[in-house]
Design a protein around this motif. Structure first.
Motif, PDB file in Angstrom:
ATOM      1  N   GLY A 121       0.800  -1.218   0.000  1.00  0.00           N
ATOM      2  CA  GLY A 121       0.000   0.000   0.000  1.00  0.00           C
ATOM      3  C   GLY A 121       0.829   1.263   0.000  1.00  0.00           C
ATOM      4  O   GLY A 121       0.477   2.264  -0.649  1.00  0.00           O
ATOM      5  N   SER A 122       1.943   1.246   0.742  1.00  0.00           N
ATOM      6  CA  SER A 122       2.782   2.440   0.841  1.00  0.00           C
ATOM      7  C   SER A 122       3.230   2.902  -0.536  1.00  0.00           C
ATOM      8  O   SER A 122       3.227   4.101  -0.850  1.00  0.00           O
ATOM      9  N   ASP A 156      -7.419   6.812   0.220  1.00  0.00           N
ATOM     10  CA  ASP A 156      -6.684   5.621   0.639  1.00  0.00           C
ATOM     11  C   ASP A 156      -7.724   4.578   1.035  1.00  0.00           C
ATOM     12  O   ASP A 156      -8.388   4.713   2.067  1.00  0.00           O
TER      13      ASP A 156
HETATM   14  C1  PLP Z   1      -4.739   3.220   5.635  1.00  0.00           C
HETATM   15  C2  PLP Z   1      -3.429   2.627   5.229  1.00  0.00           C
HETATM   16  N1  PLP Z   1      -2.796   3.102   4.148  1.00  0.00           N
HETATM   17  C3  PLP Z   1      -1.614   2.600   3.727  1.00  0.00           C
HETATM   18  C4  PLP Z   1      -1.008   1.579   4.426  1.00  0.00           C
HETATM   19  C5  PLP Z   1       0.312   1.048   3.939  1.00  0.00           C
HETATM   20  O1  PLP Z   1       0.141  -0.245   3.408  1.00  0.00           O
HETATM   21  P1  PLP Z   1       1.348  -1.287   3.364  1.00  0.00           P
HETATM   22  O2  PLP Z   1       1.632  -1.724   4.761  1.00  0.00           O
HETATM   23  O3  PLP Z   1       0.834  -2.390   2.495  1.00  0.00           O
HETATM   24  O4  PLP Z   1       2.527  -0.590   2.750  1.00  0.00           O
HETATM   25  C6  PLP Z   1      -1.613   1.054   5.568  1.00  0.00           C
HETATM   26  C7  PLP Z   1      -0.967  -0.025   6.333  1.00  0.00           C
HETATM   27  O5  PLP Z   1      -1.318  -0.374   7.416  1.00  0.00           O
HETATM   28  C8  PLP Z   1      -2.857   1.594   5.979  1.00  0.00           C
HETATM   29  O6  PLP Z   1      -3.502   1.133   7.068  1.00  0.00           O
END
Ligand code: PLP
Length: 452
Positions: free
Chosen positions: A130-131, A240
């Motif tokens: 996600g990041s 997001d």
């Molecule tokens: C709302 C939200 N956005 C982005 C992320 C980032 O995702 P990732 O851990 O897959 O990089 C998270 C991770 O917990 C999240 O809760």
């Protein structure tokens, strides 16, 4: 490995195996694991340190202790662990080869599924987490608008591991202050703070990034007003949907709230724990990363492993399962059953204001408060300690399609017993009941206690 059934409340759990293996993990891996939220400082001392395997919503630790699990791989595992249709699809794809010198057809197959499903998606691009896609959204927004500032909602705890976001947190070591000079924030349900943001940086904000909802619902049309202010001020509206996607609604929170974001990030539940994330959005913006633009090209999510076939196959099988099995309805129904049961116990023990479930039934978290009703990590730790002792591993009460009525009812019984202890701790002091140190926020500046 011998497997022991979920324990009766009074039996002590043994964690000798966990404790032995913990040393080695910390010798080998900083923090002993790969996500801070899974770390030792996030759990009581009397807790399994590792999971050896899972099936459905049940997991087993190295000592053979069995638990009903909540949280489900940081909300990634929506269907349940080792869910066969998903695993079988991944294995079939793997056997055909996992990564080639040209794209595989499965990339377009999953893209089509998502474009058909997600309202704002005219195009999608995949990554592994996600990041990365949230950072890509910020970059695309800057390129599309030609503006420098990225604004995010200060009431939402996490968007990315990357510098533009983490540089604004307590844990900013290694990030030069310059990295955050072009970020700004606004508050949830506070439209004046969004107006003030645009007033402070006229013509300079590339995008606003936020989750549609966490535990507090939007008030007075807040989300639509934010979208409108973005349009009016020439900024992109970015959602997001890492948590809301495929959990709150199959089509995401954008569908629930009638929103039309320019870009949206998905991950977590997309592939039932396999590593796939997606940036979805308007063609005009996304195509800046493509081959059909005359504008300056954006380096958009080009990675070696971004389209790993087995993970994309898992995503297709997961999304089909969500559609065919009415998964989101089950998440709400079972979460509601749990919330009803726990709500009755909280009321009958007079713990209102001290212990509460928050969020929608499909994504329940809990709040623990002390005698003065202040948020308390010590009480959080005690609660977790007591449910773990009773066979429930729950840093939250985020459920899955695999949580049966029986699992939920056993959880309610365990919570009932744990809250009796909680009440005694409110009366006599939490330190009399807590075995070991309290948990700490995952994002903090120092290890005020060194775990060795
Ligand atoms: C709302 C939200 N956005 C982005 C992320 C980032 O995702 P990732 O851990 O897959 O990089 C998270 C991770 O917990 C999240 O809760």
């Amino acid at each position: 490995m011998s497997e022991k059934p979920i324990r009766a409340a009074t039996q002590a759990l043994g964690f000798e195996g966990s404790n032995r293996l913990r040393e080695r993990a910390h010798d080998l891996i900083p923090g002993g694991c790969h996500t801070y939220a899974k770390g030792d400082d996030q759990f009581p001392e009397q807790a399994p340190a590792f999971i050896v395997r899972g099936k459905g919503c049940h997991v087993w630790d190295p000592d053979g202790n069995e638990f009903i699990e909540y949280g489900m791989g940081l909300r990634a595992v929506t269907l349940g662990h080792a869910f066969e249709p998903v695993d079988d699809a991944a294995i079939r794809a793997m056997r055909l080869g996992n990564n080639f010198t040209r794209p595989s057809l499965i990339e377009s197959e999953l893209a089509e599924l998502l474009v058909d499903l997600i309202p704002c998606a005219e195009q999608v691009k995949f990554a592994k987490d996600g990041s990365t896609v949230m950072t890509a959204a910020a970059k695309l927004a800057r390129a599309y608008t030609g503006r420098p500032f990225v604004a995010f909602c200060a009431d939402h705890p996490f968007f990315s591991i990357n510098d533009w976001f983490i540089g604004n947190t307590e844990m900013a070591a290694g990030i030069p202050p310059e990295a955050t000079q072009l970020t700004a924030t606004f508050r949830y349900n506070d439209i004046a703070s969004v107006e003030a943001l645009f007033d402070r940086h006229p013509g300079r904000i590339a995008c606003l990034i936020m989750e549609a909802e966490r535990t507090t619902p939007p008030k007075d049309g807040f989300l639509l007003k934010v979208q409108e202010l973005c349009r009016k001020n020439g900024a992109l509206f970015v959602l997001d949907e890492m948590i809301t996607g495929f959990r709150w609604h199959l089509k995401g929170a954008q569908y629930i709230h009638g929103l039309d974001p320019d870009l949206a990030g998905f991950g977590k539940a997309l592939a039932n724990g396999f590593s796939v994330s997606a940036l979805a959005g308007k063609r005009e913006i996304m195509e800046l990363g493509g081959l059909r633009t005359k504008k300056e090209k954006v380096f958009l999510l080009s990675t070696t492993h971004g389209a790993e076939s087995c993970a994309l196959a898992a995503a297709i099988a997961s999304v089909n399962a969500y559609k065919d099995l009415g998964v989101v309805d089950v998440l709400y129904r079972q979460g509601q059953r749990l919330a009803n049961g726990i709500g009755k116990i909280v009321a009958s023990l007079g713990l209102t204001g001290h212990f509460a479930l928050e969020g929608p039934p499909c994504a329940l978290i809990y709040a623990t408060r002390d005698q003065e009703k202040r948020p308390s990590q010590a009480f959080r730790t005690l609660f977790m300690q007591e449910i773990i002792r009773r066979g429930i591993l729950g840093p939250s009460f985020v459920d899955s399609y695999s949580h049966s009525d029986d699992d939920i009812d056993r959880t309610i019984d365990a919570v009932g017993e744990a809250l009796v202890i909680y009440k005694q701790a409110l009366e006599h002091g939490v330190e009399k009941f807590l075995q070991g140190r309290p948990v700490k926020p995952a994002i903090r500046r120092y290890n005020d206690q060194v775990f060795d």
